[in-house]
Structures are given as C-alpha cells and as structure tokens.
Write a protein that holds these residues in place. Structure first.
Motif, short mmCIF file in Angstrom:
data_model
loop_
_atom_site.label_atom_id
_atom_site.label_comp_id
_atom_site.label_asym_id
_atom_site.label_seq_id
_atom_site.Cartn_x
_atom_site.Cartn_y
_atom_site.Cartn_z
N ALA A 1 26.87 31.86 -50.67
CA ALA A 1 27.04 31.75 -49.22
C ALA A 1 28.42 31.22 -48.87
CB ALA A 1 25.96 30.83 -48.65
N GLU A 2 28.98 30.37 -49.74
CA GLU A 2 30.27 29.75 -49.44
C GLU A 2 31.41 30.76 -49.59
OE1 GLU A 2 30.69 26.83 -48.24
OE2 GLU A 2 28.79 25.82 -48.64
N ARG A 3 32.46 30.57 -48.82
CA ARG A 3 33.66 31.39 -48.94
C ARG A 3 34.81 30.54 -49.44
NH1 ARG A 3 37.38 29.96 -45.29
NH2 ARG A 3 36.75 29.08 -43.29
N GLY A 4 35.84 31.21 -49.96
CA GLY A 4 36.99 30.49 -50.47
C GLY A 4 37.95 30.07 -49.37
N VAL A 5 38.95 29.27 -49.75
CA VAL A 5 40.00 28.88 -48.82
C VAL A 5 40.81 30.12 -48.48
CG1 VAL A 5 42.01 27.37 -48.48
CG2 VAL A 5 40.07 26.60 -49.87
N HIS B 1 35.13 32.91 -36.34
CA HIS B 1 35.41 32.19 -37.59
C HIS B 1 34.46 32.66 -38.68
CE1 HIS B 1 32.57 28.63 -36.28
NE2 HIS B 1 31.97 29.79 -36.24
N ASP B 2 34.61 32.04 -39.86
CA ASP B 2 33.86 32.46 -41.05
C ASP B 2 33.37 31.21 -41.76
OD1 ASP B 2 32.90 33.44 -43.42
OD2 ASP B 2 34.73 34.48 -44.02
N HIS B 3 32.06 31.08 -41.91
CA HIS B 3 31.50 29.92 -42.59
C HIS B 3 30.04 30.20 -42.94
CE1 HIS B 3 28.91 28.47 -39.24
NE2 HIS B 3 29.79 29.14 -38.53
N PRO B 4 29.44 29.42 -43.84
CA PRO B 4 28.02 29.60 -44.16
C PRO B 4 27.16 29.33 -42.92
CG PRO B 4 29.10 28.23 -45.79
CD PRO B 4 30.06 28.37 -44.66
N GLY C 1 18.31 32.45 -46.30
CA GLY C 1 18.97 33.01 -45.13
C GLY C 1 20.41 32.59 -44.92
N VAL C 2 20.94 31.74 -45.79
CA VAL C 2 22.32 31.26 -45.61
C VAL C 2 23.28 32.30 -46.18
CG1 VAL C 2 23.97 29.45 -46.16
CG2 VAL C 2 21.59 28.87 -45.71
N HIS C 3 24.26 32.71 -45.40
CA HIS C 3 25.25 33.69 -45.84
C HIS C 3 26.55 33.42 -45.10
CE1 HIS C 3 23.44 35.16 -42.16
NE2 HIS C 3 24.45 36.00 -41.99
N SER C 4 27.62 34.07 -45.53
CA SER C 4 28.94 33.81 -44.96
C SER C 4 29.67 35.11 -44.72
CB SER C 4 29.75 32.91 -45.90
OG SER C 4 31.02 32.63 -45.36
#
Length: 360
Positions: free
Chosen positions: A63-67, A307-310, A333-336
C-alpha cells in the motif's frame, strides 16, 4: 481506546527510550561519535534488509509508495538537519557542557518541535494540547534536572557556548521532525532507511577522520541491533505518527522517551526510585491523559486536493478506479495511488493530518 497515531508515537518513544540505557552500556567501548554513526547505520542497513525481503517475498502489492518528486528536497533537508548537523552540534556541545546540563537542555527538542509546528508550519493548537505539552516537558525537565552534588544544581544549567551548541542541536532535530512531516505520506520504512544510511555513513566517516577505529565485529553487531530497534523501527513509527497526528502532538508523545529510559535504568543500573522520578511520572501521565482524551471536533471545509498516499475508501476517499491500472485491493482495503479530492464540508473528530491542515 488510544488511536493509531498516538499509539505509533508512544511505541516509537518506548523503543527509543529503551535504546538509551542500552547505548549507555556501549558508550564505554565506543566514542560518542562512532556510537551515533553505528546506531544510525544499524537502522539503515536493517531496514534496507527488511525492504529487500518484503520485495522478494512476492506478497501483494504494498500500500505504501516511495518518496517522489519534490519530497526529495524535504527529506534531504531533514537528513542534513537532524542526521548530520544535529549530532555534530551535540558532540561540540558535549565537549564544553556538563552531562547533567546537556540532559536538561535536550528537552528543548520537543518544545521547539511544537513551536515550529505551530508558528512556522501552521499546525492547529488549543489550550488542552499546549497544557498537555507543558506537563510532559515539565516531567522530562524534572527527570533530568541536576542534583545537588558538587558543581551541580541550578547553577549548572549555565553552559556558555556548549549550551548554545546543544540548543542548536535541538533546533536541528525539531526542524528535522517538521520537515519529515512534509514527506510522511511516503513509505516510513524508506524514509527511516534513507535517514539511517546517510546519517550513519556521515557520522562514521567523521569519527574515522578524527582518529576513531571501527569497533570489533561483536560490538558492532550489538550496537547496530540496538540502532535498528531504537532508531530504525522507532523512526518508522515516528513517521507514521507524523502522518496521522502532526508534528506537535507526535513530539509531545515522543518526549516521554526519557521516562522510559529512566524506568529501564532502575533494574539495569541498580538506580533507586526517587522523588524526582515519581514527580516526572505524575506530570507526564497528566500530559498524556490530556492528549489521549483530546476531542477536536468542529465543522470544517476541505478544498480540492490532489495527492498520493495509503488510504481506504472512507468519507474522505469516494473516488472510483475507472481507467487506473491497479492490482486487486488487499483484504484490508488499504492501497495507494494518485487521487483527487473534491470540495467537502463536514464535521467529525480529527487531527492535523494530510487532510486537515485547515486554519482555526
């Protein structure tokens, strides 16, 4: 029930607090500068191994995205302030300041974190939060206030240029906390890993340049293990707390770390239970109660935001995935992914997170 953000901040404080007396056991065999570098390196390398294992495990898409993008500027500035300038100023300050005075001055970090968050980064504050912050800091001050032995007492608080250097280190760490909040929507493991690798490499290089030698393998491994938990995992949890409750509240919860360290020191070093420890416990407990029972609830307006986040598809996330190339949603259900928020006005309890940076 304690919320997710406060829980992350308190667990981060617990891990960092436990690492402090453990680091004290190691300082007899390592210089302060080398120890700081090895602790940071342990956090960076340990989290890098975890990140690699996670990628090779073949688990569902994270779910997490990179910097990304402009976040790199904020992150590098945070690393420069908290991972390089802060430790350097601290080492300089320790050469001209009594240890008791240094312990007292280090409590400035949480105060300066909150002040920067409120004044420079426009986080919301209310009387309950300020009073809770004051009680927690007062407890930390009581815990580290010098005794009445030779050369100690209130007069010992004056430290000239050394005290100024330590205060400068606290300011750098406070700036680091607030700058890290700017990138807290990115993967906290990535953030903590990058900080650990950069700060560890710089500090070890400085220690070697000053004539230090790398510690023996067993001692190196022990120090790095302490660093992984007390600096790496703790920092990742700290970043999650920044994401959910903002810098001021995270700093307030995290300032309970000295109390955790003091409690562990009782059996570890045979230290007695003192009136000072009991007073600190009462003050910090009162401050935590004020924060944990905070109910910030009012009607507020969300402007358009991209924006983009979990996230889950909750009240703030009512978009669909039409036209997006995304893997199936995980069980929780958590996604990014990048998404757009349309204007919304409603009322519910909230913290100053990524969706609630409004003025009051």
């Amino acid at each position: 029930m304690v919320g997710f953000g406060p829980s992350c901040a308190l667990l981060a404080a617990l891990l960092f607090g436990v690492s402090t007396p453990l680091a004290k056991l190691l300082i007899a065999d390592l210089s302060p500068w080398m120890l700081a570098g090895v602790l940071y390196l342990g956090s960076g390398l340990g989290l890098a191994a975890f990140r690699l294992a996670r990628r090779l495990s073949g688990a569902a898409a994270r779910a997490e995205r990179g910097v990304s993008g402009g976040e790199w500027g904020w992150l590098l500035a945070a690393v420069a302030a908290g991972g390089v300038a802060g430790p350097v100023l601290l080492m300089v300050g320790l050469t001209g300041t009594a240890a008791s005075t240094a312990s007292l001055l280090l409590n400035l970090e949480s105060v300066l974190t909150a002040l920067l968050a409120w004044l420079a980064f426009r986080e919301a504050a209310d009387r309950r939060l300020v009073l809770g912050m004051a009680a927690i800091v007062a407890g930390a001050v009581a815990l580290s206030w010098p005794g009445e032995g030779p050369g100690e007492g209130v007069a010992a608080v004056s430290g000239g240029w050394g005290a100024l250097a330590i205060a400068g280190a606290c300011l750098m760490w406070a700036l680091d906390n607030n700058l890290t909040r700017k990138v807290s929507l990115a993967d906290p493991v990535d953030i903590a890993m990058i900080k650990g690798l950069v700060a560890g490499s710089v500090n070890v290089a400085l220690a070697l340049a000053l004539g230090d030698r790398l510690p023996p393998p067993a001692l190196m491994a022990t120090a790095m293990a302490v660093g992984l938990l007390g600096y790496g995992v703790s920092l990742a949890l700290f970043v999650l707390a920044l994401r959910w409750i903002g810098a001021a509240r995270t700093g307030a919860y995290f300032s309970t770390a000295p109390f955790v360290g003091a409690l562990l020191s009782l059996p570890l070093f045979g230290e007695p239970v003192t009136v000072r420890l009991l007073v600190a416990a009462g003050l910090m407990g009162f401050g935590l109660w004020l924060h944990l029972t905070e109910a910030h609830d009012h009607e507020h307006e969300h402007g358009p935001l991209e924006h983009d986040h979990p996230h889950r598809h909750d009240a703030h996330h009512q978009h669909d995935h039409a036209g997006l190339s995304l893997p199936p949603l995980p069980a929780d259900g958590v996604h990014s992914h990048p998404h757009h928020h349309t204007p919304l006005r409603h009322s519910h309890p909230h913290y100053p997170d990524a969706h609630h940076g409004h003025a009051h």
